[in-house]
Design an enzyme around this catalytic site. Structure first.
Site, short mmCIF file in Angstrom:
data_model
loop_
_atom_site.label_atom_id
_atom_site.label_comp_id
_atom_site.label_asym_id
_atom_site.label_seq_id
_atom_site.Cartn_x
_atom_site.Cartn_y
_atom_site.Cartn_z
N CYS A 1 -5.13 -1.38 -5.85
CA CYS A 1 -7.18 -1.95 -5.32
C CYS A 1 -7.53 -1.44 -6.93
CB CYS A 1 -7.15 -2.14 -4.10
SG CYS A 1 -8.23 -3.73 -3.45
N HIS B 1 -2.03 -3.82 -0.96
CA HIS B 1 -2.52 -2.40 -0.61
C HIS B 1 -1.02 -1.97 0.17
CE1 HIS B 1 -6.90 -1.19 -0.85
NE2 HIS B 1 -6.80 -2.04 -0.85
N GLU C 1 0.59 0.33 0.74
CA GLU C 1 0.55 2.01 1.06
C GLU C 1 0.53 1.27 2.92
OE1 GLU C 1 -1.75 0.68 -1.25
OE2 GLU C 1 -3.54 1.04 -0.73
N1 GLN Z 1 -13.91 -3.19 -4.26
C1 GLN Z 1 -13.24 -1.91 -4.41
C2 GLN Z 1 -13.62 -1.67 -5.98
O1 GLN Z 1 -14.41 -2.11 -6.70
C3 GLN Z 1 -12.31 -2.02 -4.34
C4 GLN Z 1 -11.37 -2.54 -2.73
C5 GLN Z 1 -10.19 -1.36 -2.14
O2 GLN Z 1 -9.66 -0.89 -3.25
N2 GLN Z 1 -9.35 -1.87 -1.06
O3 GLN Z 1 -13.59 -0.91 -6.28
#
Ligand code: GLN
Length: 191
Positions: free
Chosen positions: A79, A170, A172
Site C-alpha cells: 500500500c 495489505h 499483513e
Molecule cells: N492512502 C495512503 C497513502 O497515500 C496509503 C494507505 C495505506 O497504506 N493503507 O499513502
C-alpha cells in the site's frame, strides 16, 4: 533464516513483523541506516506515504534507502509501501517524493474515489487471494521488466521487478502468508 527489516517510521510495522515470522524469516524493526544495511531484505509497511516520505526526509533516510534499493537490496512494499517503491507517482501531495525502484506509475488513493476500504478476492498468479484494500493505490502503467502478479477487476494490484515486490493491498492483515513467503524466498534467492 534470513533477517528481514521492517521500516519502522510509521504504519503497520507490527503486523508485518508477525507475518514475516510466520513466513520463515527473522523480522526486526529498523530505522537507522546502519540497521537497514545490516538486514537481508526490507519491508516498507502500509500507512500513509506522505508521512513516510516526510519522516524519511527528517531522518535523512531518503538517499540511503534509494542507494540500498538501487544497489539490489530486496524490498517489499504494501500500500503506502508500494507508493514508496514506485518510480512515478500520480496524485501525490505537492512535492511528494518516492524512493523508486520499480518501473511503474502508481496512482495514490486510486480506489478511494469510489470507496475508501474494502476486501475481496483478487487474482494472484492465477489463484484467488483474499485482499484488504485501505485507501489503496493502483498501478497505472508498468515498464518491460515488471511482472504483473495480481489484478483486481483489470487493475494491477501486485507487481514484481527482480527482487522488488509491491502490493496495493495489505497481506499483513490477513492470515494467508503467500505474499510474505514469496518475499522471503526472493530474499533467500530461491524465487
Ligand atoms: N492512502 C495512503 C497513502 O497515500 C496509503 C494507505 C495505506 O497504506 N493503507 O499513502
Amino acid at each position: 533464516m534470513p533477517v528481514i527489516g521492517v521500516l519502522a517510521l510509521q504504519g503497520d510495522v507490527r503486523e508485518h513483523l508477525r507475518a514475516l515470522g510466520g513466513a520463515g524469516a527473522r523480522a526486526v524493526p529498523v530505522r537507522r541506516p546502519a540497521e537497514i544495511e545490516a538486514v537481508d531484505g526490507l519491508v516498507i509497511p502500509g500507512g500513509e506515504s506522505t508521512t513516510l516520505w516526510r519522516l524519511a526526509m527528517a531522518f535523512d533516510l531518503l538517499e540511503p534507502l534509494r542507494k540500498l534499493i538501487g544497489g539490489g537490496m530486496p524490498a517489499f512494499g504494501s500500500c503506502a509501501g508500494m507508493i514508496m517503491l514506485a518510480d512515478r507517482l500520480v496524485d501525490g501531495v505537492r512535492g511528494q517524493q518516492t524512493l523508486g525502484g520499480i518501473d511503474m506509475t502508481v496512482r495514490r488513493n486510486a480506489f478511494g474515489r469510489q470507496v475508501d476500504s474494502f476486501e475481496r478476492n483478487i487474482e494472484l498468479s492465477g489463484e484467488p487471494f483474499h485482499a484488504v484494500f485501505i485507501r489503496a493505490p493502483w498501478v497505472e502503467q508498468v515498464g518491460p521488466d515488471v511482472s504483473v502478479l495480481g489484478t483486481d477487476a483489470g487493475r494491477i494490484v501486485a507487481v514484481r521487478q527482480g527482487v522488488l515486490l509491491a502490493t496495493a493491498f495489505h497481506p499483513e492483515l490477513t492470515p494467508d502468508r503467500r505474499i510474505h513467503e514469496l518475499f522471503v524466498s526472493m530474499v533467500k534467492g530461491t524465487s
